[in-house]
Design an enzyme around this catalytic site. Structure first.
Site, short mmCIF file in Angstrom:
data_model
loop_
_atom_site.label_atom_id
_atom_site.label_comp_id
_atom_site.label_asym_id
_atom_site.label_seq_id
_atom_site.Cartn_x
_atom_site.Cartn_y
_atom_site.Cartn_z
N CYS B 108 0.81 -1.22 0.00
CA CYS B 108 0.00 0.00 0.00
C CYS B 108 0.84 1.26 0.00
O CYS B 108 0.33 2.35 -0.20
CB CYS B 108 -0.92 0.01 1.21
SG CYS B 108 -1.83 -1.51 1.39
N HIS B 410 -9.39 2.73 -1.67
CA HIS B 410 -7.96 2.49 -1.51
C HIS B 410 -7.44 1.49 -2.53
O HIS B 410 -7.27 0.32 -2.25
CB HIS B 410 -7.74 1.98 -0.06
CG HIS B 410 -6.35 1.52 0.22
ND1 HIS B 410 -5.23 2.15 -0.24
CD2 HIS B 410 -5.91 0.45 0.95
CE1 HIS B 410 -4.16 1.50 0.19
NE2 HIS B 410 -4.54 0.45 0.90
N CYS B 445 0.58 3.07 6.08
CA CYS B 445 0.94 1.74 6.53
C CYS B 445 0.78 0.78 5.35
O CYS B 445 0.07 1.07 4.40
CB CYS B 445 0.05 1.30 7.68
SG CYS B 445 -1.71 1.36 7.25
#
Lengths: 463, 471
Positions: B108, B410, B445
């Protein structure tokens, strides 16, 4: 978006059939391609008196400088690419007789996609009744001749105001536009041309017939085109870029994907913006100034349709059309003029419509907005030209039936009728509107101000 | 349309001394609207999406035919056919085909790591400009075949005779024919990211109410930003999608409270380490959904941007990457940013309160809340982060002010680019308003126990030191 009827009657078996049945056969119009000759054949200049140095001689000389084959006497063998009728010297109605009858004798020898252009003096408030009659008469003459022409030939007129010589750069630039394939769908129109702003002398003149100034008349200029994601706006952006301008393409954020494609194709920059936003003018100026140093040309193209009979009109349909088509143009132009946003003399071109001139059933909101555009165009033109004003020009282009996604949604029968009721018996292409706008944005059009140029193939409605 | 690339500093004699650090600036960004998995972009590949994001960037900044220093980006869920994803995207764009590119992947954090990588090359004078970004599609995810089928296929492809080929396929068992769907489970623990975070959430006693509030704020902030036109120059529509379709404008605390928990099934009945409630609290409303999308960020030296009349929104000041040992359960999977940030602050002589904006990636609402709680915890900061005491707390009104991943979605590798472009634009606006520098802390993160933090700073035009070609 293609007119398959035009294709059918111009090729193969269907062509033969159409001929035999006597069906209307709209011609395939010749459109501009770089490197093609200006006209489809020699140019005949009529109207002069042999042995006298007059306006016809001046026009012929200017045309010669463009490497054209120019003649001043008719013969029975030549297929004329164009006939230019110089009527600037007529003072009495009787004076028109000789040049008009000379035109009459040459009309049958006009080539397909040929041109008839009249050059006359614009009627002025100080004209005597006799002079006024002679000058105004040209208007009816030209519009009627244009309706007689066939096979893609067009007729247009230049009305030179008394302050300009007939071979001034402004007049010649307009003549060049009318002679060229760029005016393919402009028919039966008269443009008034004046001396223009004295500082705008970059215009192509007789002695720079094939110079770089003609290939890239907008080199170094920054143009803003609203509604540029598709249709006419996208074609305007392409055409201005072809002519050398750096183009800022503007459209609503929702059209951003198509807008980016246009920007990347023409090496411009994309600005996603709703023209009705309060700060639209400020954001256009900020983008154009920061990235390109300013704005020279502003094309108000963004527009919407919300057709309804007035009897069934809702407030949101009326208000949306007026907001996008008219109020946004006003607000943006006023902001840019107030903020000294134009880096040189402004060139403002707004999209009007033949609906705004003649009216159209079910389009009261659209026609109001487009007639309003003509109104503010004339008012801005006066403001720009006023002594002590910023100079520059404001003009409108009024498209007739143009083949776009928008007109493709019109029901078949209505669409077919709309196409055939013009002298050219077909709809125009977005590029036809774009060429007219590019002309009005060019340095050579400095003498054209406050005009409404119709790009309608001489549609029967309106002037 | 790309025959004559402009003479760029890459081609011209170098005007900066290689090796002498100078500032790398965020010039702007472009992304496509993010789409919930399986919806608008279900048939779009990573390459199509990344190319679309690049094309919008090129159009916005007039980069047609330009040779950029490099384009760096990647995808987390990647087909084997996408081995050169970013370079292929560049070739399909309006940029000069002479623009180099390479792929990078850090789960990510891919987009943020790409930004740091390009910025560092600019800072060192190795390139003058570059694009960082990322693309991810869950809808068009690669599907692998079972190990048994894969071995049989490989053996068959090496076979020289028909008999050998038949023999190879004879080994395939019916159970081998089921495809292996891609999973985001951690390979070393077998737990999904959500399950990992559920343990951390319970351990830190983050309440359901706090998570729902953060999720609601994310939607409200993002919706307000869209309505205000904030994304007009950050997003280019794609395939008919104009706005992030995960965004809910009709959300409320009541609606969020009605959702059932989706993670933390292993927690039920068990007590958390510190005695707090171990009831599952993570729902589809306070967790990020699976999303498709792509984003890009344009970075440049001040000189390069000046030459093209492009804005200098914010400079990339510094960055820090951390990793934690989540495998043995000592630290939560998504807690690495809690470690990266104090190291980054110490190196730059800054305190946690010294920022105008905080962009903390909302992998889950509880990730943000756990991280903030950890920094406020004296003991954790002493024993785990090696600090003298609590790192501190932040002004929550400066956190994710235009919404973040919970609302926008996301698409893993695309998130960094979205955050960097948003933060840089916000900082530039703040500086334009106040005339003073403004600073943002970014924290992302990532799977594998990874975390990346970065500092961006906008500088008033008059105070820019290395803007040598301003004249």
């Amino acid at each position: 978006m293609t007119d398959s009827y035009v294709k059918a009657v111009n090729s193969g078996v269907t062509k033969t059939l159409a001929k035999k049945l006597g069906l209307p056969r709209p011609a395939v119009l010749r459109r501009f391609r770089a490197g093609d000759p200006l006209t489809v054949g020699p140019v005949l200049v009529l109207g002069g008196t042999p042995g006298v140095r007059d306006d016809a001689d001046r026009v012929a000389e200017a045309l010669l400088a463009w490497d054209l084959d120019v003649r001043q006497t008719a013969d029975d063998t030549t297929r004329w690419g164009a006939v230019v009728v110089v009527l600037s010297g007529i003072e009495r109605p009787e004076d028109a007789s000789a040049p008009v009858l000379a035109l009459s004798a040459s009309l049958r020898r006009l080539a397909p996609n040929g041109r008839v252009v009249t050059i006359s003096r614009a009627p002025a408030d100080t004209d005597s009744p006799e002079l006024a009659a002679a000058r105004e008469g040209v208007d009816g003459l030209l519009r009627s001749v244009a309706k007689e022409l066939r096979y893609g030939a067009t007729g247009n007129g230049i009305q030179v105001t008394d302050d300009a010589p007939v071979d001034s750069p402004n007049v010649l630039a307009t003549l060049r536009f009318f002679l060229s394939a760029k005016s393919a769908f402009v028919d039966g129109q008269l443009l008034r041309v004046g001396a223009g702003a004295p500082s705008d002398q970059g215009a192509p003149s007789g002695d720079q017939g094939s110079g770089a100034g003609l290939d890239q008349p907008l080199a170094g200029k920054v143009a803003v085109v609203t509604g540029a994601a598709r249709g006419i706006g996208a074609q305007v952006a392409r055409t201005l870029a072809r002519d050398g301008a750096k183009v800022v393409v503007v459209d609503v954020p929702a059209a951003g994907e198509a807008l980016a494609k246009v920007a990347n194709e023409i090496k411009g920059t994309a600005l996603q913006l709703d023209v009705t936003a309060d700060d639209a003018g400020a954001r256009i100026l900020e983008h154009a100034r920061a990235r390109h140093g300013g704005i020279d040309v502003l094309v108000h193209n963004a527009g919407i349709l919300r057709d309804k009979l007035l009897a069934n009109m809702s407030a949101d349909k009326w208000d949306a059309v007026v907001a996008v088509n008219l109020a946004a143009q006003l607000r943006i132009t006023e902001y840019l003029l107030g903020a000294n946003g134009f880096s040189s003399e402004p060139r403002i071109v707004s999209l009007a419509s033949t609906s705004g001139i003649a009216g159209n059933r079910g389009q009261s909101n659209y026609a109001f907005s487009k007639a309003g555009v003509i109104g503010h165009t004339r008012a801005f033109a006066r403001l720009l030209a006023a002594p002590g004003g910023p100079g520059g020009t404001a003009n409108a282009v009024a498209p007739g039936f143009i083949e776009t996604d928008m007109t493709a949604s019109i029901p078949f029968v209505q669409r077919e009728v709309a196409r055939r009721v013009a002298s050219l018996q077909q709809g125009g292409q977005p590029v036809d509107v774009a060429e007219a706008i590019a002309f009005l944005a060019s340095p050579g059009a400095a003498g054209v101000n406050g005009q409404v140029l119709r790009v309608c193939g001489q549609n029967v409605v309106g002037r | 349309m790309r025959k004559s690339p402009r003479q760029t500093p890459e081609q011209a004699p170098a005007t900066s001394t290689p090796g002498a650090p100078r500032d790398a600036w965020v010039v702007g960004g472009n992304r496509i609207p993010f789409a919930r998995a399986g919806k608008k972009y279900s048939s779009a590949s990573n390459q199509e999406m990344f190319t679309a994001a690049l094309e919008g960037l090129v159009a916005r900044f007039g980069l047609q035919g330009e040779r950029l220093g490099e384009v760096v980006g990647g995808a987390v869920l990647k087909h084997s056919r996408d081995f050169n994803l970013v370079r292929e995207s560049v070739l399909g764009s309006s940029l000069s085909p002479e623009t180099p590119a390479y792929d990078l992947q850090q789960a990510c954090a891919t987009g943020l790591e790409a930004t740091i990588t390009v910025a560092n090359k600019i800072r060192l004078g190795q390139v003058e400009s570059g694009v960082a970004g990322g693309s991810d599609t869950v809808s068009d995810a690669p599907i692998a075949v079972s190990e048994g089928l894969r071995r049989a296929l490989l053996e068959a492809s090496h076979a020289k005779t028909f008999g050998q080929r038949v023999k190879a396929f004879a080994k395939v068992r019916p159970s081998d024919l089921a495809p292996l769907t891609p999973a985001t489970d951690e390979p070393r623990t077998g737990l999904s990211m959500g399950e990992h975070q559920a343990i951390t959430t319970a351990r830190w006693g983050i309440t359901r109410e706090a998570q729902d509030e953060l999720a609601l704020a994310s939607h409200e902030h993002l919706a307000a930003a869209w309505d205000a036109g904030f994304f007009d120059d950050l997003v280019t529509p794609f395939r008919g999608l104009v706005r992030d379709d995960n965004l809910r404008t009709d959300s409320s605390l009541e609606k969020l409270a009605a959702l059932k928990p989706v993670y933390g099934k292993r927690l039920a009945g068990a007590a958390a380490g510190d005695g707090s409630s171990a009831e599952p609290t993570m729902t589809a409303g306070n967790s990020t959904p699976l999303t498709d999308g792509a984003s890009t960020v344009l970075l440049a030296s001040a000189e390069w941007a000046r030459e093209r009349d492009l804005p200098l929104l914010a400079r990339v000041v510094d960055a820090e990457t951390a990793a934690v040992d989540f495998v043995h359960g000592h630290e939560g999977l998504l807690m690495a940013p809690a470690h990266a940030v104090p190291r980054l602050l110490a190196r730059n002589g800054l305190a946690l309160g010294d920022f105008d904006l905080y962009e903390i990636h909302e992998a889950f609402a509880s990730t943000v809340l756990t991280t903030l709680k950890a920094w406020e915890d004296d003991e954790y900061c002493r024993t785990e982060l090696g600090l003298d005491g609590a790192l501190g707390s932040i002004d929550r009104s400066r956190l994710n002010v235009n919404g973040s991943s919970l609302a926008a979605g996301h698409p893993f590798a695309a998130t960094g680019g979205r955050i960097v472009a948003t933060a840089a634009k916000l900082l530039a606006a703040k500086t334009a308003e106040t005339g003073a520098p403004a600073r943002a802390l970014i924290s992302v993160c990532a799977a594998g126990g990874l975390g990346v933090a970065a500092i961006l700073e906008s500088v008033p035009a008059a105070d820019r030191t290395d803007d040598t070609t301003a004249a």
